[in-house]
Design a protein around this motif. Structure first.
Motif, mmCIF file in Angstrom:
data_model
loop_
_atom_site.group_PDB
_atom_site.id
_atom_site.type_symbol
_atom_site.label_atom_id
_atom_site.label_comp_id
_atom_site.label_asym_id
_atom_site.label_seq_id
_atom_site.Cartn_x
_atom_site.Cartn_y
_atom_site.Cartn_z
ATOM 1 N N ALA A 101 74.234 -39.630 -40.863
ATOM 2 C CA ALA A 101 74.321 -38.418 -40.044
ATOM 3 C C ALA A 101 73.056 -38.237 -39.205
ATOM 4 C CB ALA A 101 74.560 -37.207 -40.934
ATOM 5 N N ALA A 102 71.900 -38.494 -39.792
ATOM 6 C CA ALA A 102 70.641 -38.360 -39.052
ATOM 7 C C ALA A 102 70.557 -39.397 -37.940
ATOM 8 C CB ALA A 102 69.450 -38.494 -39.992
ATOM 9 N N LEU A 103 70.955 -40.620 -38.239
ATOM 10 C CA LEU A 103 70.924 -41.666 -37.215
ATOM 11 C C LEU A 103 71.912 -41.346 -36.100
ATOM 12 C CD1 LEU A 103 69.780 -44.280 -36.159
ATOM 13 C CD2 LEU A 103 71.310 -45.526 -37.679
ATOM 14 N N ARG A 104 73.071 -40.838 -36.451
ATOM 15 C CA ARG A 104 74.055 -40.462 -35.438
ATOM 16 C C ARG A 104 73.511 -39.355 -34.551
ATOM 17 N NH1 ARG A 104 79.544 -41.084 -33.726
ATOM 18 N NH2 ARG A 104 79.456 -39.917 -31.809
ATOM 19 N N ALA A 105 72.795 -38.393 -35.133
ATOM 20 C CA ALA A 105 72.202 -37.317 -34.345
ATOM 21 C C ALA A 105 71.190 -37.870 -33.342
ATOM 22 C CB ALA A 105 71.536 -36.293 -35.268
ATOM 23 N N SER A 106 70.405 -38.864 -33.745
ATOM 24 C CA SER A 106 69.445 -39.449 -32.800
ATOM 25 C C SER A 106 70.163 -40.233 -31.703
ATOM 26 C CB SER A 106 68.417 -40.320 -33.522
ATOM 27 O OG SER A 106 69.008 -41.487 -34.032
ATOM 28 N N LEU A 107 71.274 -40.885 -32.037
ATOM 29 C CA LEU A 107 72.055 -41.587 -31.014
ATOM 30 C C LEU A 107 72.661 -40.597 -30.027
ATOM 31 C CD1 LEU A 107 73.931 -44.241 -33.201
ATOM 32 C CD2 LEU A 107 71.974 -44.631 -31.675
ATOM 33 N N ASP A 108 73.151 -39.466 -30.531
ATOM 34 C CA ASP A 108 73.708 -38.437 -29.650
ATOM 35 C C ASP A 108 72.634 -37.856 -28.734
ATOM 36 O OD1 ASP A 108 76.271 -38.792 -30.659
ATOM 37 O OD2 ASP A 108 76.093 -37.149 -32.112
ATOM 38 N N ALA A 109 71.415 -37.682 -29.263
ATOM 39 C CA ALA A 109 70.311 -37.183 -28.441
ATOM 40 C C ALA A 109 69.979 -38.175 -27.335
ATOM 41 C CB ALA A 109 69.081 -36.914 -29.309
ATOM 42 N N GLU A 110 70.002 -39.450 -27.667
ATOM 43 C CA GLU A 110 69.738 -40.479 -26.653
ATOM 44 C C GLU A 110 70.834 -40.468 -25.593
ATOM 45 O OE1 GLU A 110 67.798 -43.819 -24.788
ATOM 46 O OE2 GLU A 110 67.183 -42.121 -25.989
ATOM 47 N N LEU A 111 72.061 -40.289 -26.009
ATOM 48 C CA LEU A 111 73.169 -40.226 -25.057
ATOM 49 C C LEU A 111 72.985 -39.047 -24.104
ATOM 50 C CD1 LEU A 111 75.817 -41.653 -24.330
ATOM 51 C CD2 LEU A 111 76.985 -40.074 -25.872
ATOM 52 N N ALA A 112 72.511 -37.925 -24.609
ATOM 53 C CA ALA A 112 72.274 -36.753 -23.764
ATOM 54 C C ALA A 112 71.182 -37.011 -22.731
ATOM 55 C CB ALA A 112 71.909 -35.551 -24.637
ATOM 56 N N ARG A 113 70.221 -37.868 -23.038
ATOM 57 C CA ARG A 113 69.152 -38.190 -22.081
ATOM 58 C C ARG A 113 69.672 -38.849 -20.815
ATOM 59 N NH1 ARG A 113 64.436 -41.022 -22.189
ATOM 60 N NH2 ARG A 113 65.372 -42.801 -23.215
ATOM 61 N N PHE A 114 70.808 -39.546 -20.904
ATOM 62 C CA PHE A 114 71.360 -40.184 -19.710
ATOM 63 C C PHE A 114 71.607 -39.162 -18.608
ATOM 64 C CE2 PHE A 114 72.182 -43.701 -22.577
ATOM 65 C CZ PHE A 114 72.075 -44.812 -21.759
ATOM 66 N N ALA A 115 72.154 -37.994 -18.967
ATOM 67 C CA ALA A 115 72.441 -36.960 -17.969
ATOM 68 C C ALA A 115 71.172 -36.505 -17.261
ATOM 69 C CB ALA A 115 73.146 -35.779 -18.628
ATOM 70 N N GLU A 116 70.051 -36.464 -17.990
ATOM 71 C CA GLU A 116 68.774 -36.074 -17.385
ATOM 72 C C GLU A 116 68.349 -37.046 -16.291
ATOM 73 O OE1 GLU A 116 65.951 -35.822 -20.579
ATOM 74 O OE2 GLU A 116 67.255 -34.475 -21.736
ATOM 75 N N HIS A 117 68.881 -38.263 -16.339
ATOM 76 C CA HIS A 117 68.553 -39.290 -15.349
ATOM 77 C C HIS A 117 69.692 -39.518 -14.359
ATOM 78 C CE1 HIS A 117 64.772 -40.542 -17.231
ATOM 79 N NE2 HIS A 117 65.369 -40.229 -18.358
ATOM 80 N N GLY A 118 70.664 -38.610 -14.363
ATOM 81 C CA GLY A 118 71.767 -38.699 -13.414
ATOM 82 C C GLY A 118 72.724 -39.846 -13.688
ATOM 83 N N ILE A 119 72.879 -40.198 -14.947
ATOM 84 C CA ILE A 119 73.760 -41.309 -15.328
ATOM 85 C C ILE A 119 74.883 -40.758 -16.197
ATOM 86 C CG2 ILE A 119 73.924 -43.525 -16.535
ATOM 87 C CD1 ILE A 119 70.830 -43.765 -16.077
ATOM 88 N N ASP A 120 76.113 -41.049 -15.803
ATOM 89 C CA ASP A 120 77.285 -40.697 -16.608
ATOM 90 C C ASP A 120 77.378 -41.731 -17.727
ATOM 91 O OD1 ASP A 120 79.769 -39.668 -17.454
ATOM 92 O OD2 ASP A 120 80.846 -41.042 -16.140
ATOM 93 N N ALA A 121 77.297 -41.278 -18.982
ATOM 94 C CA ALA A 121 77.244 -42.232 -20.095
ATOM 95 C C ALA A 121 78.223 -41.859 -21.194
ATOM 96 C CB ALA A 121 75.833 -42.304 -20.657
ATOM 97 N N GLY B 199 66.289 -50.359 -29.740
ATOM 98 C CA GLY B 199 66.679 -49.425 -30.793
ATOM 99 C C GLY B 199 67.369 -48.242 -30.147
ATOM 100 N N GLY B 200 67.743 -47.271 -30.970
ATOM 101 C CA GLY B 200 68.506 -46.142 -30.456
ATOM 102 C C GLY B 200 67.773 -45.254 -29.475
ATOM 103 N N GLY B 201 66.461 -45.407 -29.335
ATOM 104 C CA GLY B 201 65.688 -44.511 -28.489
ATOM 105 C C GLY B 201 65.342 -45.005 -27.106
ATOM 106 N N ASP B 202 65.808 -46.181 -26.706
ATOM 107 C CA ASP B 202 65.463 -46.655 -25.357
ATOM 108 C C ASP B 202 66.675 -47.197 -24.595
ATOM 109 O OD1 ASP B 202 65.805 -49.051 -26.726
ATOM 110 O OD2 ASP B 202 63.935 -49.938 -26.016
ATOM 111 N N SER B 203 67.832 -46.639 -24.874
ATOM 112 C CA SER B 203 69.043 -47.067 -24.159
ATOM 113 C C SER B 203 69.005 -46.677 -22.687
ATOM 114 C CB SER B 203 70.295 -46.473 -24.819
ATOM 115 O OG SER B 203 70.462 -46.990 -26.111
ATOM 116 N N VAL B 204 68.444 -45.509 -22.396
ATOM 117 C CA VAL B 204 68.350 -45.073 -20.996
ATOM 118 C C VAL B 204 67.492 -46.064 -20.212
ATOM 119 C CG1 VAL B 204 67.478 -43.272 -19.452
ATOM 120 C CG2 VAL B 204 68.730 -42.635 -21.526
#
Length: 116
Positions: A20-40, A104-109
């Motif tokens: 659950a904690a790892l999934r939450a960090s993946l979801d947070a990373e996914l949300a970062r895409f929008a901050e960069h104008g990327i539909d993800a 890792g899960g924190g640099d997908s953007v």
């Protein structure tokens, strides 16, 4: 707006970790895409008979500019057949998409932005 699909291993399927904690960090990373104008979008797979159908559905949902393959899949030796399957499915079902790899899960953007 550029688009990115992130493919990762489902943390709920990894024994001995707080999925659950790892999934939450993946979801947070996914949300970062929008901050960069990327539909993800993110697709999580497991090493069973469902991986191919799950991937094909995600890859054909829309045209993707880049597909990011997660380090958890690429770096885990026993997942090598799954990694090869993912690369070949991207080639077959999203041939116009660039392929990127995160560490890792924190640099997908950042991985996606290298190819956008």
């Amino acid at each position: 707006m550029p688009s990115a699909l992130v493919v990762g291993y489902d943390p709920q399927a990894i024994p001995g970790i707080d999925g659950a904690a790892l999934r939450a960090s993946l979801d947070a990373e996914l949300a970062r895409f929008a901050e960069h104008g990327i539909d993800a979008a993110m697709t999580l797979v497991v090493l069973d008979g469902s991986a191919e159908a799950t991937l094909v559905a995600a890859l054909t949902r829309q045209p993707w500019d880049v597909v990011v393959v997660g380090g958890g899949i690429r770096k885990t030796e026993q997942l090598l057949p799954l990694f090869e399957q993912i690369v070949n499915l991207i080639h077959r079902h999203a041939p116009e998409a660039a392929v990127a790899f995160n560490t890792g899960g924190g640099d997908s953007v950042e991985a996606a932005r290298r190819w956008l």
